[in-house]
Design an enzyme around this catalytic site. Structure first.
Site, PDB file in Angstrom:
ATOM      1  N   GLY A 127       0.118  13.380   8.754  1.00 34.18           N
ATOM      2  CA  GLY A 127      -0.660  12.162   8.872  1.00 34.18           C
ATOM      3  C   GLY A 127       0.231  10.941   9.024  1.00 34.18           C
ATOM      4  CG  HIS A 128       4.044  10.941   8.646  1.00 35.83           C
ATOM      5  ND1 HIS A 128       3.712  11.974   7.794  1.00 35.83           N
ATOM      6  CD2 HIS A 128       5.267  11.246   9.138  1.00 35.83           C
ATOM      7  CE1 HIS A 128       4.693  12.861   7.770  1.00 35.83           C
ATOM      8  NE2 HIS A 128       5.650  12.450   8.587  1.00 35.83           N
ATOM      9  CB  ALA A 129       4.273   8.629  14.092  1.00 33.47           C
ATOM     10  NE  ARG A 145       5.073  13.493  12.668  1.00 31.87           N
ATOM     11  CZ  ARG A 145       6.326  13.767  12.990  1.00 31.87           C
ATOM     12  NH1 ARG A 145       7.013  14.582  12.264  1.00 31.87           N
ATOM     13  NH2 ARG A 145       6.898  13.159  13.999  1.00 31.87           N
ATOM     14  CB  ILE A 148       4.045   4.717  12.025  1.00 34.85           C
ATOM     15  CG1 ILE A 148       5.245   4.017  12.646  1.00 34.85           C
ATOM     16  CG2 ILE A 148       2.745   3.981  12.347  1.00 34.85           C
ATOM     17  CD1 ILE A 148       5.239   4.020  14.159  1.00 34.85           C
TER      18      ILE A 148
END
Length: 135
Positions: free
Chosen positions: A54-56, A101, A126
């Site tokens: 749940g982030h980049a 992802r 992020i």
């Protein structure tokens, strides 16, 4: 200036496997993955229905391996999505920077090994999807 990355820049990479009647051995060294490893961590005991990721990352690259069991990795570049199921300990998923992802559908007993191109830096994450889309 950041160069735009796409889900097609992420790829499955075979990890050399040495078969043996006593059990297989896989090795990651030299040029198996396209970056120098600076951090290793793993996810395990993920409860049924739970999600990870749940982030980049702004700069960090990662290589994910299902050491045991299976899980899905949903990749998103802001326009396209791609789902990759990891379930072989001799194959990993290279995720380049600037890709959102999410990890879902963990099987019971699954273990996700992550090799990262950098040490933990909160400023490289992020975590807000709308912010990711605006980059």
């Amino acid at each position: 200036m950041t160069i735009k990355k796409y889900v097609t820049d992420c790829e499955l990479i075979a990890i050399p496997k040495i078969p043996d009647t006593r059990g297989n051995l896989s090795v990651i060294e030299k040029d198996v993955i396209p970056f120098e490893v600076k951090r290793v961590y793993y996810l395990y005991d993920v409860p049924a229905g739970a999600e990870r990721g749940g982030h980049a990352h702004i700069q960090q690259k990662e290589f994910l391996i299902a050491l045991s069991g299976s899980f899905d990795v949903i990749l998103n570049d802001g326009t396209n999505t791609k789902t990759v199921t990891l379930n072989k300990p001799f194959e990993g998923l290279f995720i380049t920077e600037s890709i959102w992802r999410e990890l879902k559908n963990f099987s019971s007993g699954s273990v996700c090994l992550v090799l990262a191109s950098d040490v933990f830096e909160e400023s490289d994450y992020i975590r807000d999807y709308q912010e990711f889309l605006s980059k």
